[in-house]
Structures are given as C-alpha cells and as structure tokens.
Scaffold this motif. Structure first.
Motif, PDB file in Angstrom:
ATOM      1  N   ARG A 109       0.970  -1.185   0.089  1.00 15.88           N
ATOM      2  CA  ARG A 109      -0.020   0.155  -0.084  1.00 15.88           C
ATOM      3  C   ARG A 109       0.957   1.268  -0.121  1.00 15.88           C
ATOM      4  O   ARG A 109       1.902   1.269   0.846  1.00 15.88           O
ATOM      5  CB  ARG A 109      -0.973  -0.022   1.219  1.00 15.88           C
ATOM      6  CG  ARG A 109      -1.943  -1.130   1.329  1.00 15.88           C
ATOM      7  CD  ARG A 109      -2.685  -1.488   2.541  1.00 15.88           C
ATOM      8  NE  ARG A 109      -3.613  -0.037   2.790  1.00 15.88           N
ATOM      9  CZ  ARG A 109      -3.322   0.790   3.533  1.00 15.88           C
ATOM     10  NH1 ARG A 109      -2.204   1.047   4.115  1.00 15.88           N
ATOM     11  NH2 ARG A 109      -4.056   1.956   3.595  1.00 15.88           N
ATOM     12  N   LYS A 110       0.662   2.062  -0.861  1.00 16.63           N
ATOM     13  CA  LYS A 110       1.500   3.266  -1.275  1.00 16.63           C
ATOM     14  C   LYS A 110       0.758   4.618  -1.356  1.00 16.63           C
ATOM     15  O   LYS A 110      -0.230   4.478  -2.165  1.00 16.63           O
ATOM     16  CB  LYS A 110       2.495   3.180  -2.267  1.00 16.63           C
ATOM     17  CG  LYS A 110       3.524   1.991  -2.193  1.00 16.63           C
ATOM     18  CD  LYS A 110       4.363   1.966  -3.581  1.00 16.63           C
ATOM     19  CE  LYS A 110       5.361   0.578  -3.345  1.00 16.63           C
ATOM     20  NZ  LYS A 110       6.244   0.517  -4.517  1.00 16.63           N
ATOM     21  N   PRO A 111       0.936   5.531  -0.608  1.00 22.42           N
ATOM     22  CA  PRO A 111       0.109   6.820  -0.793  1.00 22.42           C
ATOM     23  C   PRO A 111       0.205   7.413  -1.957  1.00 22.42           C
ATOM     24  O   PRO A 111       1.348   7.520  -2.527  1.00 22.42           O
ATOM     25  CB  PRO A 111       0.719   7.746   0.415  1.00 22.42           C
ATOM     26  CG  PRO A 111       2.030   7.195   0.510  1.00 22.42           C
ATOM     27  CD  PRO A 111       1.900   5.797   0.327  1.00 22.42           C
ATOM     28  N   PHE A 112      -0.770   7.925  -2.589  1.00 22.43           N
ATOM     29  CA  PHE A 112      -0.728   8.539  -3.910  1.00 22.43           C
ATOM     30  C   PHE A 112      -1.070  10.272  -3.775  1.00 22.43           C
ATOM     31  O   PHE A 112      -0.345  10.881  -4.012  1.00 22.43           O
ATOM     32  CB  PHE A 112      -1.860   7.868  -4.762  1.00 22.43           C
ATOM     33  CG  PHE A 112      -1.987   8.554  -6.295  1.00 22.43           C
ATOM     34  CD1 PHE A 112      -0.625   8.602  -7.033  1.00 22.43           C
ATOM     35  CD2 PHE A 112      -3.083   9.262  -6.583  1.00 22.43           C
ATOM     36  CE1 PHE A 112      -0.883   8.887  -8.265  1.00 22.43           C
ATOM     37  CE2 PHE A 112      -3.071   9.611  -8.144  1.00 22.43           C
ATOM     38  CZ  PHE A 112      -1.966   9.663  -8.658  1.00 22.43           C
ATOM     39  N   ARG A 113      -2.410  10.229  -3.364  1.00 21.22           N
ATOM     40  CA  ARG A 113      -2.865  11.911  -3.224  1.00 21.22           C
ATOM     41  C   ARG A 113      -3.855  11.714  -2.018  1.00 21.22           C
ATOM     42  O   ARG A 113      -4.529  10.971  -1.842  1.00 21.22           O
ATOM     43  CB  ARG A 113      -3.413  12.359  -4.467  1.00 21.22           C
ATOM     44  CG  ARG A 113      -2.664  12.349  -5.767  1.00 21.22           C
ATOM     45  CD  ARG A 113      -1.401  13.335  -5.568  1.00 21.22           C
ATOM     46  NE  ARG A 113      -1.490  14.541  -5.164  1.00 21.22           N
ATOM     47  CZ  ARG A 113      -0.714  15.496  -5.198  1.00 21.22           C
ATOM     48  NH1 ARG A 113       0.679  15.204  -5.319  1.00 21.22           N
ATOM     49  NH2 ARG A 113      -1.025  16.764  -4.846  1.00 21.22           N
ATOM     50  N   SER A 114      -3.801  12.850  -1.456  1.00 23.67           N
ATOM     51  CA  SER A 114      -4.808  13.269  -0.359  1.00 23.67           C
ATOM     52  C   SER A 114      -6.072  13.248  -1.141  1.00 23.67           C
ATOM     53  O   SER A 114      -6.342  13.851  -1.803  1.00 23.67           O
ATOM     54  CB  SER A 114      -4.457  14.462   0.509  1.00 23.67           C
ATOM     55  OG  SER A 114      -5.508  14.621   1.330  1.00 23.67           O
ATOM     56  N   GLY A 115      -7.204  12.373  -0.462  1.00 22.33           N
ATOM     57  CA  GLY A 115      -8.577  12.434  -0.866  1.00 22.33           C
ATOM     58  C   GLY A 115      -9.066  11.215  -0.738  1.00 22.33           C
ATOM     59  O   GLY A 115      -8.662  10.210  -0.176  1.00 22.33           O
ATOM     60  N   SER A 116     -10.323  10.931  -1.485  1.00 19.00           N
ATOM     61  CA  SER A 116     -11.144   9.608  -1.340  1.00 19.00           C
ATOM     62  C   SER A 116     -11.749   9.368  -2.783  1.00 19.00           C
ATOM     63  O   SER A 116     -11.614  10.285  -3.707  1.00 19.00           O
ATOM     64  CB  SER A 116     -11.914   9.836  -0.440  1.00 19.00           C
ATOM     65  OG  SER A 116     -12.998  10.875  -0.555  1.00 19.00           O
ATOM     66  N   GLN A 117     -12.469   8.362  -2.850  1.00 22.52           N
ATOM     67  CA  GLN A 117     -13.455   8.210  -4.008  1.00 22.52           C
ATOM     68  C   GLN A 117     -12.816   8.171  -5.456  1.00 22.52           C
ATOM     69  O   GLN A 117     -13.207   8.809  -6.285  1.00 22.52           O
ATOM     70  CB  GLN A 117     -14.550   9.154  -4.121  1.00 22.52           C
ATOM     71  CG  GLN A 117     -15.242   9.197  -2.694  1.00 22.52           C
ATOM     72  CD  GLN A 117     -16.388  10.516  -2.839  1.00 22.52           C
ATOM     73  OE1 GLN A 117     -17.083  10.438  -3.735  1.00 22.52           O
ATOM     74  NE2 GLN A 117     -16.469  11.141  -1.844  1.00 22.52           N
ATOM     75  N   PRO A 118     -11.699   7.327  -5.579  1.00 19.40           N
ATOM     76  CA  PRO A 118     -10.792   7.186  -6.836  1.00 19.40           C
ATOM     77  C   PRO A 118     -11.371   6.731  -7.974  1.00 19.40           C
ATOM     78  O   PRO A 118     -12.317   5.808  -7.755  1.00 19.40           O
ATOM     79  CB  PRO A 118      -9.524   6.572  -6.413  1.00 19.40           C
ATOM     80  CG  PRO A 118      -9.948   5.691  -5.040  1.00 19.40           C
ATOM     81  CD  PRO A 118     -11.099   6.411  -4.376  1.00 19.40           C
ATOM     82  N   SER A 119     -11.238   7.181  -9.081  1.00 24.95           N
ATOM     83  CA  SER A 119     -11.601   6.471 -10.256  1.00 24.95           C
ATOM     84  C   SER A 119     -10.547   6.616 -11.219  1.00 24.95           C
ATOM     85  O   SER A 119      -9.795   7.710 -11.420  1.00 24.95           O
ATOM     86  CB  SER A 119     -13.045   7.291 -11.009  1.00 24.95           C
ATOM     87  OG  SER A 119     -13.347   6.845 -12.087  1.00 24.95           O
ATOM     88  N   VAL A 120     -10.239   5.536 -12.073  1.00 25.89           N
ATOM     89  CA  VAL A 120      -9.192   5.357 -12.980  1.00 25.89           C
ATOM     90  C   VAL A 120      -9.447   5.751 -14.161  1.00 25.89           C
ATOM     91  O   VAL A 120     -10.271   5.082 -14.932  1.00 25.89           O
ATOM     92  CB  VAL A 120      -8.362   4.065 -12.642  1.00 25.89           C
ATOM     93  CG1 VAL A 120      -7.245   4.157 -13.802  1.00 25.89           C
ATOM     94  CG2 VAL A 120      -7.784   3.867 -11.189  1.00 25.89           C
ATOM     95  N   GLN A 121      -8.725   6.562 -15.025  1.00 27.43           N
ATOM     96  CA  GLN A 121      -9.016   7.035 -16.427  1.00 27.43           C
ATOM     97  C   GLN A 121      -8.643   5.718 -17.365  1.00 27.43           C
ATOM     98  O   GLN A 121      -7.524   5.278 -17.125  1.00 27.43           O
ATOM     99  CB  GLN A 121      -8.249   8.163 -16.935  1.00 27.43           C
ATOM    100  CG  GLN A 121      -8.431   8.613 -18.274  1.00 27.43           C
ATOM    101  CD  GLN A 121      -7.511   9.749 -18.724  1.00 27.43           C
ATOM    102  OE1 GLN A 121      -6.398   9.774 -18.266  1.00 27.43           O
ATOM    103  NE2 GLN A 121      -8.144  10.709 -19.412  1.00 27.43           N
ATOM    104  N   PRO A 122      -9.489   5.083 -18.114  1.00 29.35           N
ATOM    105  CA  PRO A 122      -9.100   4.163 -19.091  1.00 29.35           C
ATOM    106  C   PRO A 122      -7.949   4.523 -20.126  1.00 29.35           C
ATOM    107  O   PRO A 122      -7.805   5.620 -20.629  1.00 29.35           O
ATOM    108  CB  PRO A 122     -10.297   3.980 -19.757  1.00 29.35           C
ATOM    109  CG  PRO A 122     -11.623   4.433 -18.972  1.00 29.35           C
ATOM    110  CD  PRO A 122     -10.783   5.447 -18.203  1.00 29.35           C
ATOM    111  N   VAL A 123      -7.287   3.427 -20.115  1.00 25.11           N
ATOM    112  CA  VAL A 123      -5.924   3.619 -21.032  1.00 25.11           C
ATOM    113  C   VAL A 123      -6.466   3.208 -22.382  1.00 25.11           C
ATOM    114  O   VAL A 123      -6.862   2.231 -22.321  1.00 25.11           O
ATOM    115  CB  VAL A 123      -4.783   3.032 -20.498  1.00 25.11           C
ATOM    116  CG1 VAL A 123      -3.491   2.912 -21.441  1.00 25.11           C
ATOM    117  CG2 VAL A 123      -4.370   3.340 -18.981  1.00 25.11           C
ATOM    118  N   ARG A 124      -6.074   4.010 -23.374  1.00 23.55           N
ATOM    119  CA  ARG A 124      -6.463   3.611 -24.886  1.00 23.55           C
ATOM    120  C   ARG A 124      -5.346   3.395 -25.511  1.00 23.55           C
ATOM    121  O   ARG A 124      -4.329   4.297 -25.485  1.00 23.55           O
ATOM    122  CB  ARG A 124      -7.705   4.731 -25.540  1.00 23.55           C
ATOM    123  CG  ARG A 124      -8.974   4.597 -24.985  1.00 23.55           C
ATOM    124  CD  ARG A 124      -9.528   3.356 -24.961  1.00 23.55           C
ATOM    125  NE  ARG A 124     -10.911   3.173 -24.560  1.00 23.55           N
ATOM    126  CZ  ARG A 124     -11.920   2.620 -24.701  1.00 23.55           C
ATOM    127  NH1 ARG A 124     -11.620   1.267 -25.293  1.00 23.55           N
ATOM    128  NH2 ARG A 124     -13.061   2.582 -23.877  1.00 23.55           N
TER     129      ARG A 124
END
Length: 349
Positions: free
Chosen positions: A334-349
C-alpha cells in the motif's frame, strides 16, 4: 456469467449486511453517502494534503486518477495535480470509457464534464448515487428511488436531453417514475454507517450487467449486493447479510469491475455472532468464474478501482486523513498517492 448463491453457499462465505442498511438506504436514496465530506473533515483533509504531500513521493500511474478532496474533484497521475471543480458538494467522479469525460455528483444530482473540468452540465433533476458509464459511452447508470420504495437502478442517455429509464427492479420497467425526493448531500455518523447506505453502481465491461446494492435479494436477506442483467432484468446475489439463516449484519457496497470483467470488488463490513467474526471496513475481491472471495488492501480500505490486473487504487488512512492509496493486489503493498477519496481510474487507450 455469475451464479446465484444457494443458502448453504452464502452461509459458508458470502459477505452480507444488517437490517439497518436498508432502512438507512431508503432515507438516503440517491446519495453517495459513504464518503461525502463533512466540513470539519474537509478542513482536516486539506491540512493533511499540505502537511503530508511529500508522502506521495514521485509515484506515477499510467493514466489520470480522479478523486475528491474537500468536496471538490481533482485529477493526477502522480506528482502534480489539477483541480477540476470548485465550491464543494461534489462526489463520486467516474471516467467515461474513452477517458474524455467524467460523470459526477453535484448537490446530490448527476452531472458530466470534460476531462479538463470544462463543459459542466447537469443530466438529471432526480437525486442520484454513484454513477457508472456503459462501455459504449452512450449511457450512465445511477441509483435513485424506485417504484418499489427502495433504491433502484436507472440509466440516462448522455448526449440527448432525456428522461431516466428504469433498469432495476425489473417490475418497475414501464411504470411511472416515483416523485423526486429532495437530494441529501451530507451525512452524520461513523464511517461504516455512512458507507452502509452508499448506492454506487458499476456497469460491467461487456455492458451486459450492472452491480448494485440491494435488489430482490432483500426479500430474503437484510442487505445484499446484486448483479443484474440489463437485457432481462434478472438479478443474482453475490453477497448477503442477515436473514436467510445468516446470523450477521453488515454491508457490501461501492462495486467495481476489473477491466476484463473477471473480477468484481466491493467495500464490505460485518458484525458476526461473536466478536471474533467481526470484520471492520475492508475490500473484497470476487472471482466471477469460481465465486471465490479474498480480502485485499489493508484494514479500513474502501472504494477500490482497478488500475490493471496487478494494482488498484483505494481510499485508506494516511497522514491523519483519507488518502488515495495504490494497492498491490498480489503482494499486499500500500503506497500513498494523493490526499483524497473516491478514486476513479481513467481508462488507458
């Protein structure tokens, strides 16, 4: 295709929710109640973002992650970040399949915007919860009050001005839409109490199914998570709590599909018959072929979204607040990324 659990199978391992979840959910229909930020929490998160920013280091992901901090939506691939909204009261960002738009909640209603934050427009006047795009990008599914009086799943066309259409319950298809209740945008109570009523939905990558909290399984169990077939309206139970010979209570909420549709993850919580059977908020990953379940991430992790087969992002605790964490699905890192919550990942095309 997912299979319906028998009562015996559910007793052996299904995660399920208590009676309080359905009652709270009806009162809070149409809202992503799990992690809407209260003012004091928002201020604490802003402090954590500044004081703990170095904890994110130089981590980089292959595409943007959208997340919420202080009631506004940000995006980042690592290092720097961009703020897309202002004024607070935003929740549950979800990327379109082409990565060019984001669906989100504003004031408890469904909105969309371009990936750079421009072109913000409202899609519904009906209170909504946890949106999810169809794989072709033409529709957005969301949860709202149904004709049955409980939470239901709707879809609405993205481009045209249109009325929502009912997907679930099947019996509500063709019925008049119920009156629109006032949207609710803030919640009191503990984290588990707020999460219990989170009605976020998830459209499967093949477009054939939608995962959502509740459903017809609530006639048997006190709370449950269902996967519904869009074409027929049929439902299958993948997690359940209380009732049906289950002596527990809890919830399974905020579902998320892996890009190939072979895994389904959700946020779970359980109170068992004994203290040893209690399971605080955690993440469950479910194999849609074998129906095997396993816990991923750390204690308190929630709201998972897949990056790829090896990694996911999830909300966890770090530096005294909620952070988006990068979770190793095979090694448990587990590695910290950014302060915040409710993440969604942009699809890679």
């Amino acid at each position: 295709m997912l299979s319906v659990y028998s009562a015996a199978e559910v007793r052996r391992g299904a995660f399920v929710m208590g009676a309080f979840g359905r009652v709270v959910g009806l009162a809070m229909a149409g809202v992503a109640a799990g992690t809407l930020v209260q003012p004091a929490v928002a201020r604490a998160n802003e402090v954590a973002a500044t004081a703990g920013a170095s904890a994110a280091g130089t981590m980089s992901l292959p595409s943007l992650v959208a997340y919420v901090r202080g009631g506004d939506i940000y995006v980042s691939k690592g290092g720097s970040e961009k703020r897309l909204t202002s004024g607070g009261d935003q929740a549950r960002p979800r990327w379109a399949p082409d990565g060019k738009q984001i669906a989100y909640l504003k004031g408890g209603l469904l909105w969309v915007m371009r990936a750079d934050g421009s072109g913000q427009r409202r899609l519904t006047t009906r209170p909504a919860a946890g949106p999810s795009w169809s794989p072709d990008g033409k529709w957005i599914a969301f949860s709202s009050l149904s004709c049955s009086g409980g939470p239901g799943v709707y879809r609405i066309a993205v481009k045209a001005k249109a009325q929502p259409e009912v997907l679930f319950p099947r019996d509500c298809r063709g019925e008049d839409l119920p009156a629109e209740p006032a949207p609710v945008t803030s919640r009191a109570g503990s984290l588990s109490e707020r999460l219990a009523a989170d009605d976020a939905v998830a459209w499967s990558p093949d477009g054939k199914q939608v995962a959502f909290r509740g459903g017809s399984c609530e006639s048997v169990y006190d709370a449950c998570l269902s996967v519904g077939t869009v074409a027929t309206g049929g439902e299958q139970t993948v997690a359940a709590y209380g009732g049906g010979s289950l002596q527990n209570r809890g919830f399974a909420v905020v579902p998320s599909w892996r890009q190939d549709g072979k895994k389904l993850a959700w946020t779970a919580y359980q109170e068992g018959e004994t203290q040893a059977q209690n399971e605080p908020v955690h993440l469950v990953e479910y194999d849609t072929t074998t129906r095997a379940k396993r816990t991923v991430g750390g204690a308190g992790d929630r709201e998972m979204a897949y990056v790829d087969k090896a990694r996911a992002v999830a909300t966890g605790q770090n530096a005294g607040g909620s952070w988006v964490m990068v979770v190793g699905l095979s090694d448990g890192t587990r590695k910290p990324f950014r302060s915040g919550s409710q993440p969604s990942v942009q699809p890679v095309r």
